[in-house]
Enzyme design. Structure first.
Site: not given
Ligand SMILES: *Cc1c(COP(=O)(O)O)cnc(C)c1O
Length: 374
Positions: A39, A266
């Site tokens: 994702k 800045y």
């Molecule tokens: C993002 C996510 C994961 C992966 O989590 P990590 O800690 O990056 O391994 C797994 N399951 C769900 C439902 C998530 O939203």
């Protein structure tokens, strides 16, 4: 470390071989199926290349948040099973089903919507998500009886296949995660009583998959770990046998010799203590160097490390390199694999009071990603 291509201000080098090796390593450790989570554009590494690299390392499935991300993988030529689990009202499940995307369903509405897009000869594959403590989506315990009964009915009439049952843990503590597992087991019993036999039960993400073997079930959803980063404060990537896959680097674009007392960036929150050299690094907060790390984020140039001097701007930051011989065009590394001399992602996370997940996912869209070649 390496120089940037001519004409490139900054880039993220992505070591896809590291992703493949990380998946292979974690797959061997957990001993169950791996769903590689790609994702948010593969946590900033590029979704399609990360997915392909993960599959090459033995990932059996891919996980994304939403259907649009799943379709992007399909368009990129990825044909492994993909699960998408967070949906806006009105998301086109029909398009998802047409591309063989499995749907995480968290309510009666989503279940029925999924069933409604099945074709006569092709049921829709779903994973039912149950709530086990996190307070996010997932079927609530009180609704499980009715949702599972409806799922079983829809399965019997050939509209759905309940491929999976899943939830997500909080990492609040091992005891909290064990409580979530117990809640999950109650959900599983209820699903079973309703006549469902989900083949893929999954609960653990990277942290629980590594530390709580009892949560591995049939499959683990691995995100952070496949990119070579550690979800633990007390263990590094190397401690876990992982290789960070992203290097964020830039070409020094200006060098200036200045006297003592010269203001920097800045607000002049930094002033030079003596005559010194300032190097301009063209990475700003729009590129993923968090402004909160002003005055502290580490940058490696020529094998030496310097903290950011003064405020990080939208497009650039400055380091005070003292009398080091730094020239325009030199490579400045913000983070990468610390075993190769780069600052660690976690140093930037600490400097910005956040976590490594946020540092890599926030590398901005104008930073080109380039696949590192061995
Ligand atoms: C993002 C996510 C994961 C992966 O989590 P990590 O800690 O990056 O391994 C797994 N399951 C769900 C439902 C998530 O939203």
């Amino acid at each position: 470390m390496s120089r940037l291509p001519r004409g490139v201000l900054r880039e993220a080098l992505i070591d896809t071989a590291a992703i493949t090796a990380n998946v292979r390593h974690l797959r061997a450790l957990v001993g169950v199926e791996v769903m590689a989570v790609v994702k948010a554009d593969g946590y900033g590494h590029g979704a399609v290349r990360s997915a392909a690299a993960a599959v090459a390392g033995g990932a059996a499935r891919l996980g994304v948040t939403d259907v649009a991300e799943a379709l992007q993988l399909r368009r990129g030529g990825i044909d492994a099973p993909i699960l998408a689990w967070l949906h806006a009202p009105g998301t086109s499940f029909a398009e998802a089903a047409a591309y063989g995307v499995e749907l995480g369903v968290s309510s009666m509405d989503q279940l029925q919507h999924a069933a409604a897009v099945a074709s006569a000869d092709r049921p829709v594959d779903v994973h039912v998500k149950v709530e086990t403590g996190l307070g996010r989506n997932g079927v609530a315990p009180a609704d499980m009886g009715s949702v599972f009964a409806e799922a079983a009915r829809l399965e019997r009439i050939g509209r759905l296949r309940v491929v999976g049952l899943f939830s997500h843990v909080s990492n609040a503590s091992p005891d909290d995660d064990r409580a979530a597992l117990a809640q999950f087991e109650r959900a599983q019993a209820a699903a079973s009583a309703a006549g469902l036999r989900p083949r893929v039960r999954h609960l653990a993400a990277t942290a629980a998959a590594i530390d709580l073997p009892e949560t591995r079930l049939d499959c683990v959803r691995l995100g952070l770990g496949i990119y070579g980063l550690s979800p633990f404060d007390d263990r590094t990537s190397a401690d876990l046998g992982l290789r960070p896959a992203m290097t964020l680097h830039a070409a020094v674009s200006a060098v200036r010799r200045v006297p003592a007392g010269h203001g920097v960036s800045y607000g002049y929150t930094y002033r030079t203590a003596r005559e010194t050299t300032l190097a301009l690094v063209p990475v700003g907060y729009a590129d993923g160097a968090p402004r909160q790390a002003s005055g502290s984020g580490p940058v490696a140039i020529g094998g030496r490390r310097f903290p950011v001097a003064g405020r990080i701007a939208m497009d650039q930051l400055i380091v005070d390199v003292g009398d080091a011989a730094v020239a325009v065009g030199d490579e400045a590394v913000l983070f990468g694999d610390p075993t190769l001399g780069a600052p660690a992602v976690e140093e930037w996370a600490d400097a910005a009071s956040t976590i490594n997940y946020e540092i890599v996912t926030r590398v901005g869209p104008r930073v080109p990603r380039r696949e590192a070649t061995a």
